[in-house]
Design an enzyme around this catalytic site. Structure first.
Site, PDB file in Angstrom:
ATOM      1  N   LYS A 124       0.829  -1.201   0.000  1.00 48.74           N
ATOM      2  CA  LYS A 124       0.000   0.000   0.000  1.00 48.74           C
ATOM      3  C   LYS A 124       0.864   1.252   0.000  1.00 48.74           C
ATOM      4  O   LYS A 124       0.645   2.165  -0.813  1.00 48.74           O
ATOM      5  CB  LYS A 124      -0.942   0.017   1.202  1.00 48.74           C
ATOM      6  N   ASP A 142      -6.489   0.824   0.759  1.00 47.49           N
ATOM      7  CA  ASP A 142      -6.655   1.081   2.188  1.00 47.49           C
ATOM      8  C   ASP A 142      -8.027   0.570   2.608  1.00 47.49           C
ATOM      9  O   ASP A 142      -8.735  -0.070   1.829  1.00 47.49           O
ATOM     10  CB  ASP A 142      -6.477   2.567   2.509  1.00 47.49           C
TER      11      ASP A 142
END
Length: 212
Positions: A124, A142
């Site tokens: 991420k 997320d």
């Protein structure tokens, strides 16, 4: 993992997001890739607003990876204390900075492989750097992106890596970054976790899980 039947049409989702959130962007303040990398580490389990209140003074004191690598653990802990989990975050920033100096002459690398090889950097965080700073197609997942993608039927997975794989198959590569950024904004503002604001959502007619 394939998406389920009844998934929202991708073209309609992309069109809605483009119209609703044309200016969507990363909310962490930064002036260069290194500042965004540090800010992303500090943002774990912390609001972007809180991080943005801490980083100006932080980067005045330690403006680059070499400075952070030489900082004491105690100094950094004090500086980032208000972001929570400050001991772990201070260590992560020091280790990350030292690795950048040792392996990359203090520069932030521009590939997923090199970024995720750095201490404490996952997919991420690497995706955020690639998309925001280097213009590389990237799909950072997320909690907001994962939640809204699930509700739209674009994934049935819960694991972020599996969600990313599903979305990469559904979304045209050239639109990955804008899609993820805009979907995240939609998740923060309308398709919220506890009680989605379906009456305010422009995707209600195509959402297979509206109200969930």
């Amino acid at each position: 993992m394939k998406t389920g039947k009844g998934a929202a049409p991708v073209k309609e989702v992309l069109a809605f997001l483009a119209k609703a959130y044309p200016g969507a962007r990363i909310l962490l303040d930064h002036r260069n890739p290194y500042e965004l990398l540090v800010a992303t580490v500090l943002a774990a389990q912390c609001t972007d607003e809180r991080v943005n209140s801490v980083t100006p003074a932080l980067f005045r004191s330690w403006p680059d990876p070499a400075a952070f690598a030489k900082a004491s653990q105690g100094e950094l802990e004090h500086a980032v204390r208000s972001t929570g989990f400050y001991r772990n975050k201070a260590k992560a920033v020091r280790d990350l900075s030292a690795a950048l100096v040792e392996r990359h002459q203090g520069h932030v690398p521009q590939t997923m492989e090199e970024l995720t090889a750095l201490p404490g950097v996952g997919r991420k965080t690497a995706s955020i750097l690639l998309g925001a700073c280097f213009g590389v197609p990237a799909l950072p997942v997320d909690t907001h992106v994962g939640r809204v993608a699930f509700r739209l039927g674009l994934t049935a997975a819960k694991d972020p890596t599996r969600i990313e794989e599903d979305l990469a198959r559904e979304i045209p590569r050239g639109k990955w970054w804008e899609f993820a950024t805009r979907l995240g904004w939609h998740g923060r503002q309308v398709c919220v976790a506890r009680k989605p604001r379906c009456p305010e959502c422009g995707l209600t007619t195509v959402c297979p899980k509206r109200g969930v």
